[in-house]
Design an enzyme around this catalytic site. Structure first.
Site, mmCIF file in Angstrom:
data_model
loop_
_atom_site.group_PDB
_atom_site.id
_atom_site.type_symbol
_atom_site.label_atom_id
_atom_site.label_comp_id
_atom_site.label_asym_id
_atom_site.label_seq_id
_atom_site.Cartn_x
_atom_site.Cartn_y
_atom_site.Cartn_z
ATOM 1 N N SER A 17 0.813 -1.226 0.000
ATOM 2 C CA SER A 17 0.000 0.000 0.000
ATOM 3 C C SER A 17 0.843 1.272 0.000
ATOM 4 C CB SER A 17 -0.963 -0.005 1.184
ATOM 5 O OG SER A 17 -1.972 -0.981 1.026
ATOM 6 N N LYS A 66 -8.814 -5.440 11.728
ATOM 7 C CA LYS A 66 -9.992 -4.824 11.105
ATOM 8 C C LYS A 66 -11.209 -4.764 12.032
ATOM 9 C CE LYS A 66 -8.937 -5.601 6.212
ATOM 10 N NZ LYS A 66 -9.491 -6.067 4.916
ATOM 11 N N ASN A 87 -11.561 -1.029 7.315
ATOM 12 C CA ASN A 87 -10.234 -1.030 6.686
ATOM 13 C C ASN A 87 -9.717 0.374 6.428
ATOM 14 O OD1 ASN A 87 -11.632 -0.179 4.348
ATOM 15 N ND2 ASN A 87 -10.303 -1.369 3.003
ATOM 16 N N ASP A 102 -13.451 -2.329 0.978
ATOM 17 C CA ASP A 102 -13.132 -3.583 0.282
ATOM 18 C C ASP A 102 -14.217 -3.963 -0.733
ATOM 19 O OD1 ASP A 102 -10.682 -4.026 1.507
ATOM 20 O OD2 ASP A 102 -11.566 -5.135 3.173
ATOM 21 N N TYR A 226 -3.360 -11.777 -4.954
ATOM 22 C CA TYR A 226 -2.571 -10.950 -5.882
ATOM 23 C C TYR A 226 -1.087 -11.302 -5.871
ATOM 24 C CZ TYR A 226 -1.549 -8.003 -1.766
ATOM 25 O OH TYR A 226 -1.153 -7.538 -0.538
#
Length: 285
Positions: A17, A66, A87, A102, A226
């Protein structure tokens, strides 16, 4: 005053991120830094309370925090409440609000990258964890016609199927194996993998929940994994002639929505996606 942004988790070293969020800040000339902080479960409360400082715009939150951040917030929006997880935290002059991008990020990625609109479609979700819950809610609110949830533990699949019904969507829970899964895949317009199957360094990194022969050419297959950029499932989807989309897009587009909440500016999604793709490509080299 340079503004502070970032992401917390435990551990947090794997997060990319900061790569794509900082690229977006720099592209727009915004005087802010985006960092990553490893915060222990015991330290969550103190860290969140520190976000009330004037130089803080907020943070992203990843596993395992979370849910843990919620008691320390002043307000949690309706979407995050329904998802049961936060998040994104935004600091409004010392008042902290919790959000969950999300599900909306998942839908935005599909719409932008594939043109997918859930209205009237049939979706198959593989897995029944936290990401599956957020994706299910996004699809239900987007008007999906029916949902099938496939999971190893039937009780968890049935819990999500019930949630879908509560949101006005026809739903069914099935095992993630055998003829019943093959039949569900054959009639699906969208197939979403929310399991860790195919994930680098995971317990089944060479595995795939479905083969090319089991995937309709007309389907869209979205793998939320990913790492790697192209999972075994995505290779099978491409071999079937289906539309394949990797999890990096969902990661970036949920970040796009967070960015806009913090800055009030339109996020440069193309810059963010390019930076994320470059980083993941270099990590796999």
């Amino acid at each position: 005053m340079t503004k502070r942004l970032g992401i917390i988790g435990y551990p947090i070293g794997h997060s990319i991120s900061p790569i794509f969020q900082q690229a977006a800040l720099d592209a727009l000339g915004i005087d802010a830094t985006y960092e990553k902080w490893e915060v222990t479960p015991e330290g969550v409360g103190d860290f969140v309370n520190g976000l009330r400082a004037p130089d803080s715009w907020g943070i992203n939150i990843t596993l395992p925090h979370k849910q843990a951040v919620i008691p320390f917030l002043d307000e949690v929006d309706e979407w995050a409440t329904a998802a049961g997880a936060v998040n994104t935290i935004v600091n409004h002059d010392g008042r902290l609000t919790g959000h969950n991008t999300d599900g909306p990020g998942f839908l935005r990625a599909l719409l932008v990258e594939t043109g997918y609109d859930p209205k009237g479609t049939r979706a198959l979700i593989l897995g029944a964890g936290g990401s599956a819950r957020g994706i299910l809610l996004a699809l239900a609110r987007g008007g999906v016609d029916s949902l099938v949830i496939a999971n190893r533990t039937m009780e968890r699949a049935e819990t999500l199927a019930k949630l879908a019904v509560e949101n006005g969507v026809k739903s069914e829970a099935i095992p993630i194996a055998g003829n019943v899964l093959i039949k569900a895949a054959a009639s699906a317009d969208l197939i979403v993998n929310c399991t860790s199957v195919g994930m680098s360094h995971g317990p089944d990194e060479q595995g795939t929940p479905l083969t090319a022969a089991q995937i309709p050419a007309s389907a869209i297959v979205n793998d939320v994994v990913y790492t790697p950029l192209e999972t075994p499932l995505l290779r099978e989807a491409a071999a079937a002639g289906a539309t394949a989309l990797g999890g990096l897009h969902m990661l970036v587009y949920q970040g796009v929505l967070s960015f806009q909440m913090w800055t009030g500016q339109e996020a440069p999604a193309d810059v963010m996606l390019a930076a994320a793709t470059k980083e993941m490509t270099s990590r796999s080299a």
